[in-house]
Motif scaffolding. Structure first.
Motif, short mmCIF file in Angstrom:
data_model
loop_
_atom_site.label_atom_id
_atom_site.label_comp_id
_atom_site.label_asym_id
_atom_site.label_seq_id
_atom_site.Cartn_x
_atom_site.Cartn_y
_atom_site.Cartn_z
N GLY A 134 0.82 -1.22 0.00
CA GLY A 134 0.00 0.00 0.00
C GLY A 134 0.85 1.26 0.00
N SER A 135 2.08 1.15 -0.50
CA SER A 135 2.97 2.31 -0.42
C SER A 135 2.55 3.39 -1.40
N MET A 136 2.96 4.62 -1.05
CA MET A 136 2.54 5.80 -1.80
C MET A 136 3.58 6.15 -2.86
N GLY A 137 3.27 5.83 -4.11
CA GLY A 137 4.14 6.21 -5.22
C GLY A 137 3.46 7.32 -6.03
N SER A 138 4.07 7.67 -7.17
CA SER A 138 3.53 8.77 -7.99
C SER A 138 2.13 8.47 -8.49
N ALA A 139 1.90 7.22 -8.93
CA ALA A 139 0.59 6.88 -9.49
C ALA A 139 -0.49 6.92 -8.42
N LEU A 140 -0.15 6.41 -7.23
CA LEU A 140 -1.12 6.44 -6.14
C LEU A 140 -1.46 7.89 -5.75
N GLY A 141 -0.41 8.72 -5.66
CA GLY A 141 -0.62 10.13 -5.34
C GLY A 141 -1.47 10.82 -6.40
#
Ligand SMILES: [Zn+2]
Length: 283
Positions: A134-141
């Motif tokens: 569930g880490s926050m990468g560019s796509a998730l952001g």
């Protein structure tokens, strides 16, 4: 024999592959990891993986939560084309993404839908810890920022279920920049007088806990969820003190004024539907 009952695969489920391409294994009975009671898997599934004996909350996948939350046939999934790339050429990152996509059937560690909860419209975003923790990468952001932009344009409330290990290490500083980007989108949504409900689930840690997970107009958490910025051992070693046993749990944070409420998953839909209805009536 008992082992057979526990691990007997539902033949139909194991032979077929679900639409998402992930293999489904179903067991007839499930043992609660907390109270050790043996539960019927079907009953457990109906209770959204919450033990009927001790209320222990077992993991639930994002799509099951979305299905349980939204009124039948009311949801439209948004931003499905946004997916991670490898901007820093981090070794093996693409392979890991591919493997998580195959394992979960998801394109990213976040799904977003516009739907109704007990007849009340909302945009719901749910993180999935099975995808890169569930880490926050560019796509998730980007997906999350678009969620708030969309909700601002359509004048809708947003509910975000967080479950995260924090920033995505393979994307370095680009990952950390998402905290600011999403926060700006939340601020614009807030300035338009719209409601944001942050709903922290197990586990919500690192940069996610320190940004969009804890800046809701209403901050909720799920029963027993682990919530914190740094790990317990790191804090204990730094301050040279023993921390209380319930430190970094939802219940501890509620007791210390960091949350508005702790919600049992079984009551999730009714709880959120009631808030949305009340909010609709006062604005
Ligand atoms: Zn139990």
């Amino acid at each position: 024999m008992l082992k057979d009952i526990f691990f007997k695969l539902n033949k139909k489920a194991s032979d077929e592959k679900s639409e998402s391409g992930t293999e489904k294994q179903e067991t007839i009975m499930t043992k609660c990891p907390s109270c050790k009671k043996i539960l019927y898997s079907k009953d457990l599934h109906k209770r959204l993986n919450v033990c009927s004996n001790c209320d222990h909350h077992m993991p639930i996948i994002s799509t099951d939560r979305m299905d349980a939350l939204l009124d039948i046939d009311s949801g439209t999934e948004l931003f499905t084309s946004v997916t991670s790339v490898n901007p820093l050429n981090f070794p093996n990152y693409e392979e890991k993404l591919k493997s998580d996509k195959e394992k979960t059937g998801l394109e990213e560690a976040l799904i977003v839908s516009h739907g109704k909860i007990m007849g009340n419209e909302a945009v719901v975003a749910i993180m999935d810890p099975r995808f890169r923790m569930g880490s926050m990468g560019s796509a998730l952001g980007e997906k999350l920022a678009r969620t708030f932009q969309y909700a601002t344009e359509h004048r809708l409330p947003v509910i975000v279920f967080t479950a995260s290990g924090g920033a995505r290490m393979q994307e370095g500083i680009l990952s950390l920049m998402q905290m600011a980007k999403v926060s700006v989108a939340i601020e614009r949504h807030s300035k338009a007088g719209l409601l944001y409900i942050a709903y922290m689930t197990n586990p919500t840690t690192g940069g996610v806990s320190a940004s969009f997970a804890s800046v809701g107009d209403i901050n909720l958490a799920e029963t027993g969820a682990l919530i914190g910025f740094a790990g317990r051992r790191v804090i204990e070693e730094t301050i040279k003190e023993k921390l209380p046993d319930d430190f970094q749990t939802a219940e501890f944070l509620l007791k210390h004024g960091q949350l508005d409420d702790v919600v049992n998953r079984v009551n999730m839909k009714r709880y959120l539907g009631t808030i949305l209805k009340m909010h609709k009536e006062v604005v």
